[in-house]
Motif scaffolding. Structure first.
Motif, PDB file in Angstrom:
ATOM      1  N   PHE A   1      13.208  -1.035  -3.424  1.00 25.82           N
ATOM      2  CA  PHE A   1      13.364  -1.275  -4.856  1.00 25.82           C
ATOM      3  C   PHE A   1      14.268   0.177  -5.561  1.00 25.82           C
ATOM      4  N   GLY A   2      14.794   0.814  -4.517  1.00 24.87           N
ATOM      5  CA  GLY A   2      15.547   1.917  -4.950  1.00 24.87           C
ATOM      6  C   GLY A   2      14.690   3.189  -5.608  1.00 24.87           C
ATOM      7  N   ILE A   3      13.501   3.396  -5.355  1.00 30.53           N
ATOM      8  CA  ILE A   3      12.665   4.373  -5.854  1.00 30.53           C
ATOM      9  C   ILE A   3      12.805   5.592  -4.620  1.00 30.53           C
ATOM     10  N   MET A   4      13.034   6.554  -5.078  1.00 28.22           N
ATOM     11  CA  MET A   4      13.230   7.702  -4.284  1.00 28.22           C
ATOM     12  C   MET A   4      11.852   7.874  -3.700  1.00 28.22           C
ATOM     13  N   GLU A   5      12.089   8.519  -2.244  1.00 28.92           N
ATOM     14  CA  GLU A   5      10.997   8.760  -1.306  1.00 28.92           C
ATOM     15  C   GLU A   5      11.348   9.846  -0.598  1.00 28.92           C
ATOM     16  N   PRO A   6      10.552  10.668  -0.274  1.00 27.22           N
ATOM     17  CA  PRO A   6      10.823  11.649   0.943  1.00 27.22           C
ATOM     18  C   PRO A   6      11.143  11.081   1.986  1.00 27.22           C
ATOM     19  N   ILE A   7      11.930  12.147   2.880  1.00 28.90           N
ATOM     20  CA  ILE A   7      12.179  11.646   4.191  1.00 28.90           C
ATOM     21  C   ILE A   7      11.474  12.292   5.160  1.00 28.90           C
ATOM     22  N   ASP A   8      10.695  12.875   5.003  1.00 32.75           N
ATOM     23  CA  ASP A   8       9.429  13.590   5.943  1.00 32.75           C
ATOM     24  C   ASP A   8       8.812  12.731   6.361  1.00 32.75           C
ATOM     25  N   THR A   9       8.162  13.009   7.611  1.00 31.83           N
ATOM     26  CA  THR A   9       7.260  12.172   8.407  1.00 31.83           C
ATOM     27  C   THR A   9       6.229  11.554   7.461  1.00 31.83           C
ATOM     28  N   ARG A  10       5.864  10.107   7.661  1.00 26.54           N
ATOM     29  CA  ARG A  10       4.843   9.697   7.011  1.00 26.54           C
ATOM     30  C   ARG A  10       3.485  10.295   7.290  1.00 26.54           C
ATOM     31  N   ARG A  11       2.548  10.563   6.364  1.00 28.44           N
ATOM     32  CA  ARG A  11       1.309  11.018   6.775  1.00 28.44           C
ATOM     33  C   ARG A  11       0.117   9.973   6.805  1.00 28.44           C
ATOM     34  N   GLY A  12       0.402   8.683   6.211  1.00 33.19           N
ATOM     35  CA  GLY A  12      -0.445   7.732   6.289  1.00 33.19           C
ATOM     36  C   GLY A  12      -1.141   7.520   5.193  1.00 33.19           C
ATOM     37  N   VAL A  13      -1.614   6.409   4.826  1.00 28.24           N
ATOM     38  CA  VAL A  13      -2.113   5.998   3.582  1.00 28.24           C
ATOM     39  C   VAL A  13      -3.494   6.846   3.239  1.00 28.24           C
ATOM     40  N   ASP A  14      -4.330   7.261   4.163  1.00 30.40           N
ATOM     41  CA  ASP A  14      -5.275   8.240   3.723  1.00 30.40           C
ATOM     42  C   ASP A  14      -4.863   9.682   3.606  1.00 30.40           C
ATOM     43  N   ALA A  15      -3.938   9.945   3.421  1.00 29.71           N
ATOM     44  CA  ALA A  15      -3.425  11.260   3.238  1.00 29.71           C
ATOM     45  C   ALA A  15      -3.672  11.795   1.749  1.00 29.71           C
ATOM     46  N   VAL A  16      -3.853  10.848   0.844  1.00 29.26           N
ATOM     47  CA  VAL A  16      -4.245  11.177  -0.441  1.00 29.26           C
ATOM     48  C   VAL A  16      -5.537  11.661  -0.437  1.00 29.26           C
ATOM     49  N   ARG A  17      -6.557  11.237   0.415  1.00 29.97           N
ATOM     50  CA  ARG A  17      -7.674  11.906   0.460  1.00 29.97           C
ATOM     51  C   ARG A  17      -7.841  13.284   0.454  1.00 29.97           C
ATOM     52  N   THR A  18      -6.885  13.797   0.989  1.00 27.81           N
ATOM     53  CA  THR A  18      -6.866  15.410   1.233  1.00 27.81           C
ATOM     54  C   THR A  18      -6.236  16.339  -0.072  1.00 27.81           C
TER      55      THR A  18
ATOM     56  N   ASP B   1       0.966  -1.348  -0.027  1.00 26.15           N
ATOM     57  CA  ASP B   1      -0.144   0.026   0.043  1.00 26.15           C
ATOM     58  C   ASP B   1       0.908   1.451   0.051  1.00 26.15           C
ATOM     59  N   LEU B   2       0.316   2.227  -0.203  1.00 25.07           N
ATOM     60  CA  LEU B   2       1.239   3.523  -0.260  1.00 25.07           C
ATOM     61  C   LEU B   2       0.694   4.498   0.936  1.00 25.07           C
ATOM     62  N   ASP B   3       2.079   4.865   1.680  1.00 26.70           N
ATOM     63  CA  ASP B   3       1.914   5.651   2.529  1.00 26.70           C
ATOM     64  C   ASP B   3       2.289   7.174   1.900  1.00 26.70           C
ATOM     65  N   TRP B   4       2.201   8.393   2.394  1.00 30.73           N
ATOM     66  CA  TRP B   4       2.521   9.580   1.548  1.00 30.73           C
ATOM     67  C   TRP B   4       3.540  10.449   2.641  1.00 30.73           C
ATOM     68  N   ALA B   5       4.340  11.037   2.112  1.00 34.02           N
ATOM     69  CA  ALA B   5       5.307  12.106   2.701  1.00 34.02           C
ATOM     70  C   ALA B   5       5.592  13.453   1.959  1.00 34.02           C
ATOM     71  N   VAL B   6       5.733  14.399   2.545  1.00 37.05           N
ATOM     72  CA  VAL B   6       5.826  15.752   1.872  1.00 37.05           C
ATOM     73  C   VAL B   6       7.108  15.833   1.078  1.00 37.05           C
ATOM     74  N   TYR B   7       7.136  16.202  -0.117  1.00 35.91           N
ATOM     75  CA  TYR B   7       8.208  16.693  -0.705  1.00 35.91           C
ATOM     76  C   TYR B   7       8.711  18.135  -0.474  1.00 35.91           C
ATOM     77  N   ASP B   8       9.907  18.320  -0.048  1.00 32.92           N
ATOM     78  CA  ASP B   8      10.336  19.652   0.432  1.00 32.92           C
ATOM     79  C   ASP B   8      11.835  19.872  -0.381  1.00 32.92           C
ATOM     80  N   GLY B   9      11.922  19.651  -1.552  1.00 32.16           N
ATOM     81  CA  GLY B   9      12.861  19.907  -2.318  1.00 32.16           C
ATOM     82  C   GLY B   9      13.803  18.676  -2.740  1.00 32.16           C
ATOM     83  N   PRO B  10      14.562  18.831  -3.736  1.00 34.95           N
ATOM     84  CA  PRO B  10      15.392  17.689  -4.113  1.00 34.95           C
ATOM     85  C   PRO B  10      16.322  16.916  -2.991  1.00 34.95           C
ATOM     86  N   ASP B  11      16.558  17.633  -2.062  1.00 33.41           N
ATOM     87  CA  ASP B  11      17.574  17.114  -1.118  1.00 33.41           C
ATOM     88  C   ASP B  11      16.833  16.408   0.006  1.00 33.41           C
TER      89      ASP B  11
END
Length: 194
Positions: free
Chosen positions: A98-115, A81-91
């Motif tokens: 699987f090596g896919i780039m992900e934000p290092i920010d706090t995880r917002r939960g699977v329901d964050a996409v609802r907003t 399933d997909l959790d979500w985190a905020v992108y705050d710039g390339p760094d």
């Protein structure tokens, strides 16, 4: 054609696209999207960090962020399933599963996409008449799309020739409202551009 054959065919065609053509197509998609008022007005955008031969989203994510949108990117969980985190710039990205780039920010939960006011998802193909998207087969984005409200624009990014008149579908496959290609943005279920 069944899903496995169609996936293999599209992935082979994508692998054959020269880098220059892939870059030009991704730029066209980005600029077409950024010209849309419903994209410009979206305060919270759920997007993804592209990999391999997918239409590139790196410039799109950066442009949305620079224009003041809050962009959330998926974080693949152990259950796919997909959790979500905020992108705050390339760094603020690091390799995830699987090596896919992900934000290092706090995880917002699977329901964050609802907003989110706009949801941009990957696809290998989209059915022009139904909006059903063909993904890679893990079901992660179908689960995410199930959480999105009915009036939220959902967009799949495609290369030329991937908006099709027929995509094999199963009951759990969910449609998108738009397909963005190098030729323009198309509302699914209609004959022409959005």
């Amino acid at each position: 054609m069944d899903k496995l054959k169609l996936r293999a065919s599209i992935q082979a065609a994508r692998a054959a696209i020269p880098d220059g053509a892939r870059h030009a197509a991704s730029t066209q998609i980005r600029e077409s999207l950024l010209d849309q008022p419903w994209v410009q007005m979206a305060g919270l955008v759920a997007c993804y960090w592209s990999t391999g031969a997918e239409p590139a989203t790196h410039g799109l994510v950066l442009a949305l962020w620079k224009h003041g949108a809050t962009v959330i990117l998926p974080v693949l969980r152990d259950d796919n399933d997909l959790d979500w985190a905020v992108y705050d710039g390339p760094d603020t990205l690091a390799p995830g599963r699987f090596g896919i780039m992900e934000p290092i920010d706090t995880r917002r939960g699977v329901d964050a996409v609802r907003t989110a006011a706009l949801v941009i998802v990957p696809a290998l193909a989209v059915d022009r008449s139904t909006g059903v998207r063909l993904g890679r087969g893990g079901g992660s984005y179908d689960r995410a799309l199930a959480r999105v409200g009915p009036n939220v624009p959902t967009v799949a990014l495609l290369h030329e020739g991937e908006l099709l008149d027929g995509v094999p579908a199963e009951p759990h496959d969910l449609p998108v409202r738009y397909a963005a290609t190098p030729e323009g943005i198309f509302r699914t279920g209609t004959a022409g551009p959005a």
